[in-house]
Design a protein around this motif. Structure first.
Motif, PDB file in Angstrom:
ATOM      1  N   ILE A 714       0.887  -1.231  -0.151  1.00  0.00           N
ATOM      2  CA  ILE A 714       0.073   0.053  -0.062  1.00  0.00           C
ATOM      3  C   ILE A 714       1.016   1.326   0.031  1.00  0.00           C
ATOM      4  O   ILE A 714       1.818   1.314   0.968  1.00  0.00           O
ATOM      5  CB  ILE A 714      -0.919  -0.008   1.222  1.00  0.00           C
ATOM      6  CG1 ILE A 714      -1.736  -1.246   1.289  1.00  0.00           C
ATOM      7  CG2 ILE A 714      -1.814   1.368   1.396  1.00  0.00           C
ATOM      8  CD1 ILE A 714      -2.862  -1.260   2.487  1.00  0.00           C
ATOM      9  N   SER A 715       0.927   2.139  -0.990  1.00  0.00           N
ATOM     10  CA  SER A 715       1.510   3.160  -1.074  1.00  0.00           C
ATOM     11  C   SER A 715       0.615   4.603  -0.689  1.00  0.00           C
ATOM     12  O   SER A 715      -0.253   4.638  -1.403  1.00  0.00           O
ATOM     13  CB  SER A 715       2.090   3.346  -2.605  1.00  0.00           C
ATOM     14  OG  SER A 715       3.003   2.081  -2.778  1.00  0.00           O
ATOM     15  N   VAL A 716       1.137   5.201   0.382  1.00  0.00           N
ATOM     16  CA  VAL A 716       0.123   6.247   0.688  1.00  0.00           C
ATOM     17  C   VAL A 716       0.831   7.695   0.028  1.00  0.00           C
ATOM     18  O   VAL A 716       1.818   7.622  -0.422  1.00  0.00           O
ATOM     19  CB  VAL A 716       0.273   6.525   2.116  1.00  0.00           C
ATOM     20  CG1 VAL A 716      -0.311   5.555   2.933  1.00  0.00           C
ATOM     21  CG2 VAL A 716       1.805   6.841   2.631  1.00  0.00           C
ATOM     22  N   ASP A 717      -0.441   8.502  -0.296  1.00  0.00           N
ATOM     23  CA  ASP A 717       0.018   9.781  -0.922  1.00  0.00           C
ATOM     24  C   ASP A 717       0.116  10.897  -0.022  1.00  0.00           C
ATOM     25  O   ASP A 717      -0.985  11.399   0.524  1.00  0.00           O
ATOM     26  CB  ASP A 717      -0.981  10.060  -2.005  1.00  0.00           C
ATOM     27  CG  ASP A 717      -0.908  11.437  -2.795  1.00  0.00           C
ATOM     28  OD1 ASP A 717       0.329  12.050  -2.731  1.00  0.00           O
ATOM     29  OD2 ASP A 717      -1.752  11.909  -3.356  1.00  0.00           O
ATOM     30  N   ALA A 718       1.508  11.339   0.238  1.00  0.00           N
ATOM     31  CA  ALA A 718       1.522  12.353   1.322  1.00  0.00           C
ATOM     32  C   ALA A 718       1.109  13.640   0.993  1.00  0.00           C
ATOM     33  O   ALA A 718       0.658  14.512   1.920  1.00  0.00           O
ATOM     34  CB  ALA A 718       3.164  12.467   1.680  1.00  0.00           C
ATOM     35  N   THR A 719       0.836  13.949  -0.190  1.00  0.00           N
ATOM     36  CA  THR A 719       0.436  15.127  -0.738  1.00  0.00           C
ATOM     37  C   THR A 719      -1.261  15.403  -0.622  1.00  0.00           C
ATOM     38  O   THR A 719      -1.831  16.620  -0.661  1.00  0.00           O
ATOM     39  CB  THR A 719       0.872  15.515  -1.931  1.00  0.00           C
ATOM     40  OG1 THR A 719       0.030  14.464  -2.928  1.00  0.00           O
ATOM     41  CG2 THR A 719       2.330  15.406  -2.402  1.00  0.00           C
ATOM     42  N   SER A 720      -1.644  14.442  -0.299  1.00  0.00           N
ATOM     43  CA  SER A 720      -3.177  14.315  -0.138  1.00  0.00           C
ATOM     44  C   SER A 720      -3.781  14.923   1.113  1.00  0.00           C
ATOM     45  O   SER A 720      -4.736  15.193   1.391  1.00  0.00           O
ATOM     46  CB  SER A 720      -3.823  12.960  -0.077  1.00  0.00           C
ATOM     47  OG  SER A 720      -3.430  12.156   0.622  1.00  0.00           O
ATOM     48  N   LEU A 721      -2.777  15.153   2.225  1.00  0.00           N
ATOM     49  CA  LEU A 721      -3.190  15.531   3.422  1.00  0.00           C
ATOM     50  C   LEU A 721      -3.038  16.964   3.409  1.00  0.00           C
ATOM     51  O   LEU A 721      -2.358  17.924   2.661  1.00  0.00           O
ATOM     52  CB  LEU A 721      -2.100  15.327   4.459  1.00  0.00           C
ATOM     53  CG  LEU A 721      -1.984  13.555   4.948  1.00  0.00           C
ATOM     54  CD1 LEU A 721      -0.556  13.576   5.784  1.00  0.00           C
ATOM     55  CD2 LEU A 721      -3.011  13.561   5.603  1.00  0.00           C
ATOM     56  N   ASP A 722      -4.191  17.604   4.068  1.00  0.00           N
ATOM     57  CA  ASP A 722      -4.306  19.282   3.891  1.00  0.00           C
ATOM     58  C   ASP A 722      -3.194  19.983   4.649  1.00  0.00           C
ATOM     59  O   ASP A 722      -2.860  20.973   4.137  1.00  0.00           O
ATOM     60  CB  ASP A 722      -5.614  19.661   4.635  1.00  0.00           C
ATOM     61  CG  ASP A 722      -6.928  18.968   3.787  1.00  0.00           C
ATOM     62  OD1 ASP A 722      -6.730  18.488   2.547  1.00  0.00           O
ATOM     63  OD2 ASP A 722      -7.812  18.956   4.464  1.00  0.00           O
TER      64      ASP A 722
END
Length: 851
Positions: A714-722
């Protein structure tokens, strides 16, 4: 401002050319000016050109070098040679003679069309299109020469390769930043119910229910299933159960099962009992590693693609050799080697690799033992079974099996079997099995993806009242499918035939079909032939079916059907079907069918739609003064232990795993959710080949339909955090999910630190900031490197360092290329956890010449 400056520069140049022609360089009447040479999406570069007050003359060698196209100057500096894109498009320019040869075509160059000065040839801007097809345009107001992008430009090809390789390197580096989420064994957890309801409110009939339940019990997954109806109640003979336990990475025992089991192999039976095996829990993917090498000239670049995806790249060494280690997986794979020469040459080698799932890796041993009872008619019999496979070679797998009745009062004899699978050639697979007193079978398959697939099998049966009660003697079957090219179109051909011989009769069956399209019409033909021979008579039948549809209308999909009975020489059935979409997830169809053979008509209405919780289907029909109606609903109910709620879904959940990504603010940096640490909504994640969706107010992402016990990244998208100050402690998570339950993947999110400093160069006038220098920041505990590039004044800034110990140093390759060394060679620092974030400052380096 930039446009005003360009206008001003253009005016100054015009005045200089009009009033000061004597200052021209190389020849009176020409001025050397600087313009911007641009190819959209590829490059922008400053270029010195000649200007005569009307048009531009561009340096041919520099233009070709920017485009990475081949050009060279002979020894006496009077002729230019090279090729455009490919070696068979060669050119030669002879400025002293005023001639040119391009792709074997001769051209004359007038003195006004070029400018030759000290071995450098300046061509007038329009001559680039005339000679080489390069459509250059000059914008005087912007002092810019624009060349439209051609994807055949070698520089563009090289740029794409560079970007693809950088992406591959980043993906490889990102896999280092991975956290393993252990799989938990639970005494009892979760719960899934897959259900189907069917009713017949018009036309008679009862109401039916199919129900399957799944959960985790005693560390394994348990499945219960059964059916019932309003007429007879619960049907006990249709009740099945299975408890399955998966062992952790054990080469001797991988799985154990209780309940409804099947051992597999040529002697397999469906038993109610137990199975123990060391077969892989999930279907094998990796088969073996092979070496790919070759011989080229030094300086060539080679890229390795597997199924169109870049997997590795290399450069031929001083001897011209290159080598790759390639992991071969089960199924079919297309391996492509793309080779790029220093002068724009391109070569391609392709290889198709096929590994059937019936092959076991060389040296591997698999076994299965089973025991239980089988319900046959009114009796119950007990059997013990075994099956074993061994990979003798990478292309040969052999197996043995047994089927032994236990305590049976009948005269059924034990059976043994032997089988083998051989990969005769890359696309040819042969298999055979032999079980005395039962059957002997041989078969072969040939497959060339996108071209042809063919199978043939022969089976000889022996007298066996238990295994062969119909007393079949032999059987032969074959099938082939392939595309047939007709003009510029393809027709899909399908054909299969089977011949069966029994003690009292013989039977030959054939099915054949064609599919194709013309404009916006689609057709499908299906033919059937069957012939049966008895001692005193024979029967045969031939039938054809043709279906034609069109997408001429966006709001309606009409389809027509025609069935023809060749034996009776008449139409047996015809019909028209009208289908259209309703809402966003529904479909309605109205059909009319008539059977002239029986003189009957049927009108049918079908409505199908689904939402997030279930699938719904309704069918109403009228035929022969009789009305009927059937309704069916299917769905799934799941207990989400992560949220403590019940979830409804239209897709089946039994036997599948689910995962939910739960980011939380890790204030104490221990990697575990603690009291007072809140969950953060909206963090997006990605699992290759699996779609996720946000659920609930917290917008946590759920992933359903996962293969149980299999590993996923599972790769998380750090840029999706506000909040840009927040960053996941890990970017990748490796998880193995249990079936029938929701597995939580808790993602610790921390406050990131920023780093800043300056990179300067020691000069005789003191220290001067230098831009474009690469700073490497190594996370020592994770062995992950972050690259930062200095600004034009030498300063740099980066936000996104998580707590940990780091080492900062300058790019050694860049320092070696420029002939510098850094002082100090490296700097160590630590980022501590902080609720408000922290800053790392004064990470400064000075470049001094190497001693």
């Amino acid at each position: 401002m930039k446009k005003q400056f360009s206008h001003y520069m253009a005016m100054v140049i015009s005045i200089a050319v009009l009033f000061f022609p004597a200052v021209a360089i190389g020849q009176s009447g020409y001025e050397e000016i600087t313009i911007s040479f641009e190819v959209p999406r590829m490059l922008t570069a400053d270029m010195f050109v000649r200007y005569d007050g009307k048009t531009l003359y561009l340096p041919t060698s520099e233009v070709f070098n920017l485009l990475d196209m081949s050009i060279s100057l002979n020894a006496d500096r009077t002729r230019f040679q090279g090729f455009i894109f490919h070696k068979n498009h060669q050119f030669e320019l002879r400025p002293i003679e005023g001639t040119a040869t391009v792709n074997k075509a001769a051209f004359t160059l007038a003195r006004s069309e070029y400018y030759f000065d000290n071995g450098e040839l300046f061509l007038r801007i329009d001559q680039f299109k005339r000679l080489f097809g390069l459509d250059l345009t000059f914008d005087f107001s912007m002092l810019r020469v624009l060349l439209p992008l051609n994807e055949e430009f070698p520089a563009w090809q090289k740029l794409k390769r560079k970007q693809a390789r950088e992406k591959l390197q980043k993906q490889t580096a990102a896999l280092k930043d991975i956290r393993a989420v252990p799989r938990h064994r639970e005494l009892f957890s979760g719960g899934v119910a897959d259900w189907t309801l069917s009713s017949n409110p018009i036309g008679g009939g009862g109401h039916y229910l199919d129900l399957a339940l799944g959960s985790m019990v005693l560390g394994g997954d348990l499945t219960l299933s059964g059916t019932g109806n309003t007429a007879s109640g619960f049907q006990s003979d249709q009740f099945h159960y299975r408890w399955h336990y998966a062992f952790n990475e054990n080469p001797f025992v991988s799985q154990a099962e209780l309940g409804s089991v099947n051992s597999g192999g040529p002697l397999s039976r469906s038993l109610t009992g137990t199975v123990i095996t060391n077969r892989p829990q999930n279907q094998r993917q990796y088969f073996q590693t092979i070496d790919l090498d070759g011989q080229l000239e030094p300086g060539w670049e080679v890229e390795l693609y597997v199924d169109g995806r870049l997997m590795d790249f290399a450069e031929a060494d001083q001897s011209g050799r290159y080598r790759f280690n390639v992991d071969v997986v089960y199924g079919s794979s297309d391996i492509t080697l793309k080779m790029y020469g220093p002068n724009g040459e391109i070569r391609t080698e392709e290889r198709h690799v096929r590994v059937p799932y019936t092959l076991v890796p060389k040296g591997s041993f698999e076994y299965t033992v089973a025991g239980g009872l089988e319900d046959i008619s009114d009796s119950t019999r007990y059997y013990a079974q075994s099956l074993a496979y061994y990979g003798m070679l990478s292309s040969v797998t052999v197996g043995v099996g047994s089927d032994i009745p236990i305590g049976s009062e009948s005269e059924e004899a034990p059976l043994v079997s032997a089988e083998a699978t051989v990969q005769v050639a890359g696309n040819i697979i042969a298999n055979a099995s032999f079980a005395p007193q039962y059957q002997m079978q041989i078969g072969a398959n040939y497959a060339m993806p996108g071209f042809i697939s063919a199978d043939i099998a022969y089976t000889k049966y022996y007298a066996n009242s238990f295994r062969n009660p119909a007393n079949q003697l032999q059987g032969l079957s074959g099938s082939v499918s392939m595309p047939i090219k007709v003009g510029q179109r393809y027709l899909g051909l399908r054909y299969n035939a089977s011949y069966d011989q029994f003690n009292g009769f013989k039977s030959l069956s054939m099915n054949y079909g064609l599919t194709g399209s013309l404009w916006r019409f689609f057709g499908n033909y299906l033919g059937r032939y069957k012939r049966s021979l008895y001692p005193s008579r024979s029967t045969h039948s031939i039938a054809s079916q043709l279906m034609v549809s069109t997408d001429l209308f966006s709001w309606l999909r009409p389809q027509a059907r025609l069935d023809y009975d060749h034996e009776a020489s008449e139409i047996s059935r015809y019909g028209i079907y009208l289908t259209r979409r309703i809402f966003k997830t529904g479909q309605i169809s109205l059909s009319y069918e008539r059977s002239p053979l029986y003189g009957s008509d049927m009108v049918m209405l079908n409505i199908n739609f689904f939402n997030s919780i279930a699938n719904f289907s309704t069918r109403a029909a009228y035929s022969g003064d009789r009305y009927s109606m059937n309704q069916m609903q299917r769905g799934s109910v799941r207990y989400d232990r992560a949220a403590g709620k019940i979830r409804f879904d239209r897709r089946n959940g039994i036997g599948y795993g689910s995962a939910v990504v739960r980011p939380f603010l890790d204030l104490n940096n221990d990697g575990l959710p603690s009291a007072g640490e809140e969950y953060l909504p909206g963090l997006k994640a990605k699992i290759l080949g699996v779609g996720g969706r946000p659920v609930g107010r917290g917008k946590l992402y759920y992933y359903d339909g996962l293969r149980p016990y299999d590993s996923y990244t599972i790769s998380v998208d750090a840029t999706s955090l506000d909040n840009p100050l927040l960053k996941p402690a890990f970017e990748n998570y490796k998880v193995s999910v249990n079936p029938n339950v929701v597995t939580s993947v808790d993602v610790p999110v921390v406050m990131a630190a920023d780093i800043s400093g300056v990179i300067e160069r020691e000069t005789s006038f003191g220290k001067v900031g230098i831009g474009g220098i690469k700073l490497k920041v190594l996370n020592i505990s994770k062995d992950i490197v972050t690259e930062i590039v200095s600004f034009s004044n030498g300063q740099f800034y980066f936000l996104g360092l998580i707590p940990g110990t780091y080492r900062a140093y300058l790019d050694p390759e860049q320092l070696e290329r420029y002939g510098y060394q850094a002082e100090p060679p490296s700097l160590n620092f630590e980022v501590l956890p902080s609720e408000a974030g922290s800053s790392v400052e004064n990470i400064n380096f000075v470049l001094v010449p190497k001693k």
